[in-house]
Design an enzyme around this catalytic site. Structure first.
Site, short mmCIF file in Angstrom:
data_model
loop_
_atom_site.label_atom_id
_atom_site.label_comp_id
_atom_site.label_asym_id
_atom_site.label_seq_id
_atom_site.Cartn_x
_atom_site.Cartn_y
_atom_site.Cartn_z
N GLU A 260 0.84 -1.21 0.00
CA GLU A 260 0.00 0.00 0.00
C GLU A 260 0.88 1.26 0.00
O GLU A 260 0.59 2.23 -0.71
CB GLU A 260 -0.93 -0.03 1.22
CG GLU A 260 -1.96 -1.15 1.12
CD GLU A 260 -2.68 -1.43 2.42
OE1 GLU A 260 -3.52 -2.34 2.42
OE2 GLU A 260 -2.41 -0.76 3.44
N CYS B 270 -7.05 0.80 3.92
CA CYS B 270 -6.96 -0.42 4.74
C CYS B 270 -7.24 -0.06 6.20
O CYS B 270 -8.20 0.65 6.49
CB CYS B 270 -5.59 -1.04 4.51
SG CYS B 270 -5.36 -2.74 5.02
N HIS C 177 -10.35 -1.60 5.25
CA HIS C 177 -10.22 -3.05 5.20
C HIS C 177 -11.39 -3.67 5.97
O HIS C 177 -11.78 -3.15 7.01
CB HIS C 177 -8.88 -3.49 5.83
CG HIS C 177 -8.55 -4.91 5.50
ND1 HIS C 177 -8.94 -5.97 6.28
CD2 HIS C 177 -7.90 -5.44 4.45
CE1 HIS C 177 -8.52 -7.10 5.73
NE2 HIS C 177 -7.89 -6.80 4.61
#
Lengths: 201, 201
Positions: free
Chosen positions: B16, B117, B136
């Site tokens: 990420e 996330c 997430h």
């Protein structure tokens, strides 16, 4: 537990390196990155003129797990050798005769070799015979005379697995997971990565 | 030239972080990574007990461009603040009161904040008012009471841009490119990344 050796150099495309390494670790594959120093043409042999980290193609600095040594990189030690892209890093790797030798040895000993983006140039420099492969479009012209050049996101040709660029790095990494650990592991790893519906999983 | 500050900590999800940083650099955005040390509860204040690199969630060690300092991270210095995921790294960032303060300041001053996330937990810890967001799935339960929780790959809610995981990191990064640099730049950056047909571009 499967083991992968993932090469890293100054100019390596850091997304291709990171996506492959991280996704394999998620599958339980033991990953080792190895820094390949650039050859200094003014010296007889490659020397560690580089700092002790790899400067990625877009400026992210990554510390390698180890320094490349042909003796510590043999196919009896690993199940997979990965050559990522990034023009400069791929040039360093593909022009290294110890790495060319390892590419041939891995394939001869029925171990996997993964090449992505400009990393596919190592198929040419290693003198591999004609077979299906793909690469980043920018190096297609160098490869298409010598290989059966395809434009699929991932091409599996025996034990040689090739791919195109950062945008295909997830399917590349997940294909390596499937080949090393099976289809179920691929699905198990892909789930928590939350791909948009219809992509990769 | 647009400028982005991308936070990094021990336990940050390295895909990420890397996908966001690299994709923004490809768009010409000036990116600075800043290492956020974990708070040591036995000490009164955070100290640099960490080594001078971030150990990613899957073991890739990344050297930061700088060390986080609230004074050097203000919205008059950057156009975008990014908080990546990885459970441990996101916890370090979202529980930092200087970072919570910066999240509010960036949004108040009409600058972009990206969270992906578990990084979306910083929306909660910063006390942002109810608005659409995603994260997430593993941290959905903590967020859905306080926000309008969506499951789209990327949610743009004013200047707050949230996303779900490594599998949505490319659309997250390309959305940030589009918001900072325009639709044409997004297409120009996505082309050479060679996404499989039908994804992201």
């Amino acid at each position: 537990m499967a083991k992968a050796l993932i090469l890293l150099a100054d100019g390596t495309e850091e997304m291709e390196f990171t996506i492959t390494y991280d996704t394999l670790v998620r599958a339980g594959v033991s990953c080792t990155s190895a820094f390949v120093p650039a050859h200094d043409p003014t010296k007889e042999t490659s020397t560690f003129t580089n700092p002790p980290f790899a400067k990625g193609s877009r400026g992210i600095n990554i510390l390698p797990d180890s320094y490349f040594s042909p003796q510590e990189s043999t196919p009896d030690m690993y199940d997979l050798l990965v050559i990522p892209g990034g023009a400069k890093g791929a040039k360093t790797m593909s022009s290294s005769s110890p790495i060319q030798h390892l590419v041939r040895e891995y394939l001869q000993q029925d171990k996997f070799v993964g090449m992505i983006c400009a990393g596919s140039l190592a198929a040419l420099s290693s003198g591999l015979s004609k077979r299906p492969l793909t690469s980043h479009p920018s190096v297609k012209a160098q490869l298409e005379k010598h290989f059966e050049y395809l434009e699929d996101p991932v091409v599996v040709s025996g034990k040689l697995v090739t791919s195109r660029g950062p945008g295909t790095a997830f399917p590349f990494a997940l294909t390596l997971v499937e080949l090393l650990c099976g289809k179920e592991k691929r699905a198990e790893v892909a789930g928590p990565m939350v791909f948009p519906p219809g992509t990769f999983a």
